[in-house]
Design a protein around this motif. Structure first.
Motif, PDB file in Angstrom:
ATOM      1  N   PHE A 349      10.653  17.955   6.389  1.00  0.00           N
ATOM      2  CA  PHE A 349      11.743  18.203   7.331  1.00  0.00           C
ATOM      3  C   PHE A 349      12.890  18.982   6.690  1.00  0.00           C
ATOM      4  CE2 PHE A 349       9.747  14.213   8.913  1.00  0.00           C
ATOM      5  CZ  PHE A 349       9.189  14.760  10.059  1.00  0.00           C
ATOM      6  N   THR A 350      12.526  19.973   5.891  1.00  0.00           N
ATOM      7  CA  THR A 350      13.552  20.832   5.295  1.00  0.00           C
ATOM      8  C   THR A 350      13.014  22.245   5.174  1.00  0.00           C
ATOM      9  OG1 THR A 350      15.125  21.051   3.454  1.00  0.00           O
ATOM     10  CG2 THR A 350      12.868  20.420   2.897  1.00  0.00           C
ATOM     11  N   GLY A 351      13.927  23.207   5.039  1.00  0.00           N
ATOM     12  CA  GLY A 351      13.525  24.600   4.857  1.00  0.00           C
ATOM     13  C   GLY A 351      12.685  25.103   6.013  1.00  0.00           C
ATOM     14  N   ASN A 352      11.694  25.939   5.686  1.00  0.00           N
ATOM     15  CA  ASN A 352      10.828  26.499   6.725  1.00  0.00           C
ATOM     16  C   ASN A 352       9.983  25.439   7.408  1.00  0.00           C
ATOM     17  OD1 ASN A 352      11.701  29.146   6.330  1.00  0.00           O
ATOM     18  ND2 ASN A 352      10.187  29.538   4.730  1.00  0.00           N
ATOM     19  N   ASN A 353       9.683  24.355   6.691  1.00  0.00           N
ATOM     20  CA  ASN A 353       8.871  23.298   7.299  1.00  0.00           C
ATOM     21  C   ASN A 353       9.552  22.682   8.517  1.00  0.00           C
ATOM     22  OD1 ASN A 353       6.767  23.485   5.452  1.00  0.00           O
ATOM     23  ND2 ASN A 353       7.720  22.037   4.038  1.00  0.00           N
ATOM     24  N   LEU A 354      10.885  22.627   8.482  1.00  0.00           N
ATOM     25  CA  LEU A 354      11.622  21.903   9.517  1.00  0.00           C
ATOM     26  C   LEU A 354      11.330  22.441  10.913  1.00  0.00           C
ATOM     27  CD1 LEU A 354      13.729  19.726  10.210  1.00  0.00           C
ATOM     28  CD2 LEU A 354      15.507  21.467   9.863  1.00  0.00           C
ATOM     29  N   LYS A 355      11.304  23.748  11.067  1.00  0.00           N
ATOM     30  CA  LYS A 355      11.148  24.324  12.404  1.00  0.00           C
ATOM     31  C   LYS A 355       9.741  24.122  12.963  1.00  0.00           C
ATOM     32  CE  LYS A 355      10.494  28.966  10.426  1.00  0.00           C
ATOM     33  NZ  LYS A 355      11.071  30.324  10.335  1.00  0.00           N
ATOM     34  N   TYR A 356       8.780  23.843  12.075  1.00  0.00           N
ATOM     35  CA  TYR A 356       7.403  23.642  12.537  1.00  0.00           C
ATOM     36  C   TYR A 356       7.052  22.173  12.763  1.00  0.00           C
ATOM     37  CZ  TYR A 356       6.769  28.487  11.048  1.00  0.00           C
ATOM     38  OH  TYR A 356       6.891  29.837  10.908  1.00  0.00           O
ATOM     39  N   HIS A 357       7.747  21.259  12.088  1.00  0.00           N
ATOM     40  CA  HIS A 357       7.293  19.868  12.081  1.00  0.00           C
ATOM     41  C   HIS A 357       8.315  18.870  12.616  1.00  0.00           C
ATOM     42  CE1 HIS A 357       3.974  21.462   9.885  1.00  0.00           C
ATOM     43  NE2 HIS A 357       4.704  21.772   8.848  1.00  0.00           N
ATOM     44  N   ASN A 358       9.492  19.325  13.015  1.00  0.00           N
ATOM     45  CA  ASN A 358      10.508  18.406  13.512  1.00  0.00           C
ATOM     46  C   ASN A 358      10.313  18.168  15.003  1.00  0.00           C
ATOM     47  OD1 ASN A 358      12.709  16.778  13.821  1.00  0.00           O
ATOM     48  ND2 ASN A 358      14.213  18.433  13.742  1.00  0.00           N
ATOM     49  N   PHE A 359       9.292  17.366  15.321  1.00  0.00           N
ATOM     50  CA  PHE A 359       9.043  17.002  16.714  1.00  0.00           C
ATOM     51  C   PHE A 359       8.576  15.548  16.737  1.00  0.00           C
ATOM     52  CE2 PHE A 359       5.290  19.146  15.067  1.00  0.00           C
ATOM     53  CZ  PHE A 359       4.243  18.291  15.414  1.00  0.00           C
ATOM     54  N   PRO A 360       8.730  14.855  17.865  1.00  0.00           N
ATOM     55  CA  PRO A 360       8.515  13.402  17.894  1.00  0.00           C
ATOM     56  C   PRO A 360       7.149  12.943  17.399  1.00  0.00           C
ATOM     57  CG  PRO A 360       9.659  14.107  19.870  1.00  0.00           C
ATOM     58  CD  PRO A 360       9.280  15.357  19.140  1.00  0.00           C
ATOM     59  N   LYS A 361       6.072  13.652  17.743  1.00  0.00           N
ATOM     60  CA  LYS A 361       4.746  13.209  17.341  1.00  0.00           C
ATOM     61  C   LYS A 361       4.574  13.244  15.814  1.00  0.00           C
ATOM     62  CE  LYS A 361       2.193  11.842  20.793  1.00  0.00           C
ATOM     63  NZ  LYS A 361       1.573  10.496  20.780  1.00  0.00           N
ATOM     64  N   ALA A 362       5.161  14.247  15.171  1.00  0.00           N
ATOM     65  CA  ALA A 362       5.077  14.321  13.707  1.00  0.00           C
ATOM     66  C   ALA A 362       5.837  13.168  13.068  1.00  0.00           C
ATOM     67  CB  ALA A 362       5.633  15.654  13.222  1.00  0.00           C
ATOM     68  N   ILE A 363       7.025  12.888  13.589  1.00  0.00           N
ATOM     69  CA  ILE A 363       7.820  11.775  13.059  1.00  0.00           C
ATOM     70  C   ILE A 363       7.081  10.456  13.271  1.00  0.00           C
ATOM     71  CG2 ILE A 363       9.998  10.524  13.299  1.00  0.00           C
ATOM     72  CD1 ILE A 363      11.243  13.243  14.183  1.00  0.00           C
ATOM     73  N   GLU A 364       6.463  10.310  14.439  1.00  0.00           N
ATOM     74  CA  GLU A 364       5.686   9.101  14.711  1.00  0.00           C
ATOM     75  C   GLU A 364       4.524   8.967  13.730  1.00  0.00           C
ATOM     76  OE1 GLU A 364       2.584   7.358  18.048  1.00  0.00           O
ATOM     77  OE2 GLU A 364       3.885   9.051  18.578  1.00  0.00           O
ATOM     78  N   THR A 365       3.795  10.050  13.508  1.00  0.00           N
ATOM     79  CA  THR A 365       2.652  10.022  12.598  1.00  0.00           C
ATOM     80  C   THR A 365       3.065   9.590  11.205  1.00  0.00           C
ATOM     81  OG1 THR A 365       1.395  11.703  13.807  1.00  0.00           O
ATOM     82  CG2 THR A 365       0.915  11.465  11.461  1.00  0.00           C
ATOM     83  N   LEU A 366       4.132  10.166  10.703  1.00  0.00           N
ATOM     84  CA  LEU A 366       4.535   9.884   9.322  1.00  0.00           C
ATOM     85  C   LEU A 366       4.934   8.433   9.125  1.00  0.00           C
ATOM     86  CD1 LEU A 366       6.447  13.139   8.375  1.00  0.00           C
ATOM     87  CD2 LEU A 366       4.136  12.442   7.734  1.00  0.00           C
ATOM     88  N   GLY A 367       5.351   7.748  10.187  1.00  0.00           N
ATOM     89  CA  GLY A 367       5.651   6.329  10.061  1.00  0.00           C
ATOM     90  C   GLY A 367       4.454   5.519   9.593  1.00  0.00           C
TER      91      GLY A 367
END
Length: 439
Positions: A349-367
């Motif tokens: 969730f930083t740099g270039n990664n942020l714009k591709y992965h900052n969405f609810p399903k990704a946050i849910e998965t990482l939990g």
């Protein structure tokens, strides 16, 4: 917390460094060589630990071969680790030395001072990191309500799959004291786990150690040294590919098909790349306990960085693991960046990664995959080691994990180290493991 001052640890010479680099590289416990230009940045307290709100002075020394030397474009930055600069400017050196004063932090965390200087057209960097009540750092990642049910279901699915192990003796790498084998066995999704097994010769029953790898794609050679000390050692890869291919195969995979693998299928907790990896570690335990040479009781897991994460994960999911050793665990409190502080590798969730992965399903998965949540259920005694200068696995993320562990734990902190280790750290980890395994 056992914290050791930088002055208490002897510097490596080059030959010692090379030997340790070879010995520990498979665990991602790399040793860092000295720079041509040495920039030392050290907080003024010997243990680098401060109270919240306490001011800190960073002591800077710029030398070559132990002596001050003329350098160009010296500048400094003070910031919370991985965050924007709070204080910066040019730095004037007097006989190669300077002092930088900074206000203390208002909450638990780490304040880092970076110094840059140029010589012969090349820029060099040094840094020092002050800790502010790190034992109070709390994680940002949330625990899914069905976390344990999710992993219990995964383990149940794995248990239905026959192991179908293949064990190939490698006589050219075996010694008078240790047999070396290339092994592979089935995992979920019709994949296989590949590794190197080293077994002491002698016909006795032995404790076992599972070595889990740091990030990347590489071959593996096995750990003859620990096997020589009287332990079965299984060193595995995580990508479902043989571990004895030509190096250019791994290089091509790293820059091609497996580039960015920590983000693969991040939108789906059932398809995410690390589900196969985590369950593959459990299958590696299945394999170890099936060996006739195993003593049936004493089993440990060990690794650094990604391997540090896998050590905690495997021990939390599998009660057959009796001890763990983890160096600077990755995949820890990865949502830190979404809460205005450093998050763990792979910095999703930083740099270039942020714009591709900052969405609810990704946050849910990482939990379901964040090491913090495995730390919350961990019952296995563990040895841990890291430093405050780690750029790859920021210490805020490390303490987010460590502070959640209720199981017996010991931490060996050498503040000046980053994503690398002194040989004393590796030796202490090994000695701790063997003391426990041979009780």
């Amino acid at each position: 917390m056992s914290t050791y001052s930088p002055q208490s640890v002897k510097k490596l010479n080059f030959l010692g460094l090379l030997a340790l680099l070879i010995g520990f590289s498979q665990l991602s416990l790399a040793q860092i060589p000295k720079q041509y230009l040495e920039i030392s940045v050290s907080p003024d307290k010997s243990d680098w630990v401060y109270q919240i709100g306490e001011e800190v002075e960073f002591i800077v020394s710029v030398t070559q071969s132990g002596r001050p030397i003329a350098v160009e474009n010296v500048r400094y930055f003070v910031k919370e680790e991985k965050m924007q600069s709070l204080q910066e400017g040019p730095l004037s050196l007097k006989e190669g030395k300077a002092t930088i004063s900074a206000a203390g932090m208002k909450a638990p965390g780490f304040l880092r001072c970076e110094v840059f200087a140029t010589i012969d057209g090349k820029e060099y960097r040094g840094m020092g990191t002050a800790a502010f009540e790190p034992e109070k750092i709390q994680p940002t990642v949330k625990m899914p309500e069905d976390f344990e049910a999710f992993w219990n279901a995964g383990k149940a699915d794995l248990a239905k799959i026959p192991m179908e192990a293949k064990i190939i003796h490698v006589p050219e790498r075996s010694t008078d004291a240790v047999d070396v084998y290339h092994v592979n066995f089935r995992n979920i999704g019709n994949s296989r786990v590949y590794g190197v097994l080293t077994v002491p010769k002698g016909g006795e029953k032995y404790p076992a150690i599972l070595q889990v790898p740091g990030a990347g794609i590489r071959p593996y050679l096995g750990d003859l040294a620990k096997a020589g000390r009287g332990a079965i050692v299984l060193q595995i890869g995580i990508h479902g590919i043989p571990i004895d291919l030509p190096q250019n195969t791994y290089t091509n995979l790293a820059s091609g098909a497996l580039s960015g693998y920590p983000m693969f299928n991040i939108q789906d907790k059932d398809l995410y790349y690390y589900k196969r990896v985590y369950l593959g570690c459990i299958r590696a335990v299945d394999f170890l306990v099936s060996l006739p040479e195993y003593d049936g009781q004493n089993l440990a897991v060990q690794g650094g960085s990604q391997g540090g994460a896998l050590s905690i994960v495997t021990a939390a999911l599998d009660s057959r693991i009796k001890y763990l050793s983890a160096f600077y665990p990755a995949l820890s409190d990865m949502t830190g960046y979404l809460n205005d502080r450093a998050g763990g590798w792979p910095h999703i969730f930083t740099g270039n990664n942020l714009k591709y992965h900052n969405f609810p399903k990704a946050i849910e998965t990482l939990g379901y995959y964040d090491v913090v949540n495995f730390a919350r259920i961990l019952k296995t005694p563990g040895f841990y080691s890291w430093g405050f200068n780690d750029d790859t696995c920021p210490p805020t993320s490390l303490y987010s994990v460590y502070n959640q562990i209720k199981a017996p734990k010991e931490v060996f902190v050498i503040p000046e180290t980053g994503h690398w280790t002194y040989p004393e750290q590796g030796a202490r980890s090994d000695n701790w493991l063997f003391e426990k395994l041979k009780k």
